[in-house]
Design a protein around this motif. Structure first.
Motif, PDB file in Angstrom:
ATOM      1  N   GLU A 116      68.697  44.055  35.473  1.00  0.00           N
ATOM      2  CA  GLU A 116      67.284  43.848  35.120  1.00  0.00           C
ATOM      3  C   GLU A 116      66.508  43.257  36.305  1.00  0.00           C
ATOM      4  OE1 GLU A 116      66.645  41.227  31.821  1.00  0.00           O
ATOM      5  OE2 GLU A 116      64.534  41.788  31.646  1.00  0.00           O
ATOM      6  N   THR A 141      66.225  45.822  39.137  1.00  0.00           N
ATOM      7  CA  THR A 141      65.192  46.827  38.855  1.00  0.00           C
ATOM      8  C   THR A 141      63.807  46.221  39.061  1.00  0.00           C
ATOM      9  OG1 THR A 141      66.678  47.777  37.220  1.00  0.00           O
ATOM     10  CG2 THR A 141      64.390  48.490  37.121  1.00  0.00           C
ATOM     11  N   THR A 195      61.220  47.779  41.827  1.00  0.00           N
ATOM     12  CA  THR A 195      59.956  48.336  41.327  1.00  0.00           C
ATOM     13  C   THR A 195      58.791  47.363  41.549  1.00  0.00           C
ATOM     14  OG1 THR A 195      60.437  47.514  39.109  1.00  0.00           O
ATOM     15  CG2 THR A 195      61.053  49.797  39.562  1.00  0.00           C
ATOM     16  N   GLU A 196      59.001  46.413  42.420  1.00  0.00           N
ATOM     17  CA  GLU A 196      57.974  45.457  42.870  1.00  0.00           C
ATOM     18  C   GLU A 196      57.459  44.527  41.765  1.00  0.00           C
ATOM     19  OE1 GLU A 196      55.311  48.450  44.684  1.00  0.00           O
ATOM     20  OE2 GLU A 196      55.722  47.458  46.571  1.00  0.00           O
ATOM     21  N   GLN A 197      58.186  44.431  40.653  1.00  0.00           N
ATOM     22  CA  GLN A 197      57.725  43.530  39.590  1.00  0.00           C
ATOM     23  C   GLN A 197      57.850  42.068  40.015  1.00  0.00           C
ATOM     24  OE1 GLN A 197      59.240  44.583  35.569  1.00  0.00           O
ATOM     25  NE2 GLN A 197      59.739  46.560  36.440  1.00  0.00           N
ATOM     26  N   ASP A 239      57.537  41.057  43.176  1.00  0.00           N
ATOM     27  CA  ASP A 239      56.390  40.868  44.072  1.00  0.00           C
ATOM     28  C   ASP A 239      55.113  40.662  43.256  1.00  0.00           C
ATOM     29  OD1 ASP A 239      57.878  41.085  46.342  1.00  0.00           O
ATOM     30  OD2 ASP A 239      57.404  43.182  46.727  1.00  0.00           O
ATOM     31  N   ALA A 240      55.002  41.406  42.142  1.00  0.00           N
ATOM     32  CA  ALA A 240      53.810  41.275  41.296  1.00  0.00           C
ATOM     33  C   ALA A 240      53.693  39.846  40.758  1.00  0.00           C
ATOM     34  CB  ALA A 240      53.864  42.277  40.146  1.00  0.00           C
ATOM     35  N   LEU A 241      54.816  39.263  40.362  1.00  0.00           N
ATOM     36  CA  LEU A 241      54.793  37.866  39.896  1.00  0.00           C
ATOM     37  C   LEU A 241      54.267  36.945  40.996  1.00  0.00           C
ATOM     38  CD1 LEU A 241      58.185  37.479  37.994  1.00  0.00           C
ATOM     39  CD2 LEU A 241      55.917  37.297  37.003  1.00  0.00           C
ATOM     40  N   HIS A 242      54.792  37.149  42.223  1.00  0.00           N
ATOM     41  CA  HIS A 242      54.331  36.357  43.370  1.00  0.00           C
ATOM     42  C   HIS A 242      52.824  36.465  43.525  1.00  0.00           C
ATOM     43  CE1 HIS A 242      57.379  34.430  45.745  1.00  0.00           C
ATOM     44  NE2 HIS A 242      58.186  35.475  45.685  1.00  0.00           N
ATOM     45  N   THR A 243      52.326  37.714  43.495  1.00  0.00           N
ATOM     46  CA  THR A 243      50.894  37.916  43.764  1.00  0.00           C
ATOM     47  C   THR A 243      50.022  37.306  42.660  1.00  0.00           C
ATOM     48  OG1 THR A 243      50.864  40.062  42.689  1.00  0.00           O
ATOM     49  CG2 THR A 243      51.252  40.048  45.055  1.00  0.00           C
ATOM     50  N   MET A 244      50.596  37.094  41.484  1.00  0.00           N
ATOM     51  CA  MET A 244      49.829  36.465  40.403  1.00  0.00           C
ATOM     52  C   MET A 244      49.947  34.945  40.448  1.00  0.00           C
ATOM     53  SD  MET A 244      50.763  38.778  37.163  1.00  0.00           S
ATOM     54  CE  MET A 244      51.106  40.489  37.405  1.00  0.00           C
ATOM     55  N   VAL A 293      52.725  33.287  40.201  1.00  0.00           N
ATOM     56  CA  VAL A 293      53.789  32.841  39.291  1.00  0.00           C
ATOM     57  C   VAL A 293      55.091  32.771  40.084  1.00  0.00           C
ATOM     58  CG1 VAL A 293      55.114  33.427  37.215  1.00  0.00           C
ATOM     59  CG2 VAL A 293      52.664  33.892  37.303  1.00  0.00           C
TER      60      VAL A 293
END
Lengths: 256, 248
Positions: free
Chosen positions: A118, A121, A125-127, A129-134, A136
């Motif tokens: 998990e 993946t 799929t950059e999820q 990185d997405a947390l970082h950018t938010m 979080v």
């Protein structure tokens, strides 16, 4: 010769890097675990995943192991006329060694691989990185709940493995091998005490940490797309199992 | 204004950014173009603090952000939104949970207030009644729209787009471009877009910059860029295999 030395050097370098990064992850997770806000929802979700959803597999493992152990110990003990000791043999083996170790190995295979997959993946799929950018922190959001779930749920699962193992042993001993039920239970009570149970539970806490930390580490630092995710899951399980067996030896030698 | 000054970054001795200088104006759409593997993603990861430069700096309204500590950067990131190439929606969450995630993390809004904002942002990107769907059930275009809704849910000052039209059919790509224009005009947000989609660039860009071999080799408005005689830029804009950029 030079090639061999280079390879050994690279392996040693990788070992130091991995150990360092894993220790750093544990350090950060330990700090974030006590930094508010505590994400109870995430923690409970992971506890359900590691604990409740592993119940079936540990019940199966524990009961069959207890039953086999009863047969094998009966076969050995009857040579000395000590069939009445089948009960304590099964209970002690389950509580002190097989309960925590088998639970650790089974949870590593089921939950550890799933955690690594998990997170791997999410990484490719950059999820993450997405947390970082938010804004979080991914360690706090993803790693802390998984490590806490591993540490908190392994002892519970171990108690269940121990219990079903003893029940399995009782079933085989009393119903199939005709040991007197009173003797079976009486001898078990005589030889097994609460310390034996706790001895196994201490181990299971360490195994829970090993499983969740290796899984989170390999998943979190996954590289290389789908192939990398597969490798992360494999590495998490292999390293988790090897560390469980190695730490089991170390803890047994230290605690005995 | 975002000012990128002499930004350098190497990975394992491979120079990816080799002294990037670029000024990005507030309230405008700046498109950074360049071939795949030229370091466009690396550049925006520096802007949002996912990577730290080997040397050089980035100033946001004259304040150096490359020197910020992680905790300070986390605060700053609340003013940023980002749409990832693959949308990067969280698989384990519904559309509503995805879009509302930053609000739940950073505001004290109640669930019903979060849902209200989520519905409004989804409506803005042209999606209605899909709050309960999972990302796996969405088409590529819908994922991009949900990703955009999530990127603008906190009303950020700056939104970064990583290849927003990659993997979409031309009609869907155009609809995403229209949506970007519409939301940018409505919110007056700073949009930074990296892409190799020339049609998208011509359609939405207020300012274009081309990244090649770790440097910005041309910048200006769409008209400036079209007139620029730089052979590398010309070859890229024409999409020709012949020219100074060698394919192999």
């Amino acid at each position: 010769m030079r090639e061999l030395l280079e390879r050994l050097g690279k392996m040693a370098g990788a070992l130091v890097t991995n150990t360092g990064l894993m220790a750093l992850m544990l350090f950060h997770a330990s700090i974030y675990a006590f930094t508010p806000p505590i994400k109870f929802r995430n923690i409970f979700k992971q506890m359900e995943f590691v604990g409740v959803k592993s119940l079936f597999v540990v019940v199966l493992t524990g009961s069959f192991t207890g039953m086999v152990l009863a047969y094998q110990s009966f076969n050995a003990l009857k040579r000395f006329g000590a069939e009445s000791l089948v009960g304590p043999t099964v209970a002690l083996s389950m509580a002190r060694e097989l309960g925590p170790v088998l639970t650790g190995l089974m949870v590593s295979g089921r939950a550890g691989s799933a955690m690594a997959t998990e997170l791997g993946t999410m990484r490719v799929t950059e999820q993450i990185d997405a947390l970082h950018t938010m804004g979080v922190n991914p360690i706090k959001h993803l790693v802390v709940p998984r490590i806490l779930a591993g540490v908190l749920m392994l002892p519970f699962l171990t108690v269940i493995t121990d219990f079903v193992g003893v029940v399995g042993g009782y079933f085989v001993g009393v119903h199939l091998l005709d040991i007197n039920p009173g003797v079976y239970m009486g001898r078990t009570m005589d030889f097994v005490n609460v310390e034996d149970l706790f001895y196994g539970l201490y181990k299971s806490i360490v195994f829970g940490l090993i499983i969740s930390l290796t899984a989170c580490y390999h998943g979190f630092y996954t590289t290389g797309g789908a192939e990398g995710v597969g490798k992360a899951a494999t590495n998490a399980v292999v390293l988790g199992c090897v560390l469980i067996l190695a730490f089991n030896y170390l803890m047994t030698s230290a605690l005995l | 204004m975002i000012e990128i000054i002499g930004l350098k970054k190497s990975f394992n001795s491979k120079k990816v950014l080799d002294g990037v200088d670029l000024a990005i104006e507030r309230g405008k759409i700046t498109v950074i173009i360049g071939r795949s593997g030229e370091g466009k993603s690396v550049l925006i990861k520096h802007i949002i603090g996912l990577l730290r430069p080997d040397s050089g700096k980035i100033l946001l309204d004259s304040k150096e952000i490359t020197a910020l500590r992680e905790r300070e950067f986390n605060e700053l990131r609340k003013h940023f939104g980002m749409l990832f190439q693959g949308s990067a929606l969280f698989d384990s969450m519904t559309v509503a949970e995805n879009v509302g995630f930053p609000l739940k993390e950073h505001t004290g809004l109640h669930d019903d207030e979060v849902m209200k904002v989520v519905a409004e942002k989804l409506h803005r990107v042209g999606l209605v009644g899909i709050e309960g769907m999972m990302p796996a059930d969405l088409s590529g275009g819908m994922k991009k729209r949900v990703g955009l809704a999530r990127a603008i849910v906190m009303d950020p000052e700056i939104v970064i787009f990583d290849e927003p039209t990659t993997g979409l059919d031309p009609i869907m790509a155009d609809s995403v471009a229209e949506l970007m224009l519409e939301t940018q005009r409505a919110l007056k947000t700073t949009y930074i877009v990296i892409t190799h989609d020339i049609q998208l660039t011509y359609k939405i860009a207020d300012m274009v910059a081309m990244l090649h071999q770790g440097k910005i080799i041309a910048k200006g408005t769409v008209e400036d860029i079209k007139k620029n005689p730089n052979p590398v830029l010309k070859q890229f804009l024409e999409g020709s295999a012949e020219g100074p950029i060698k394919v192999y």
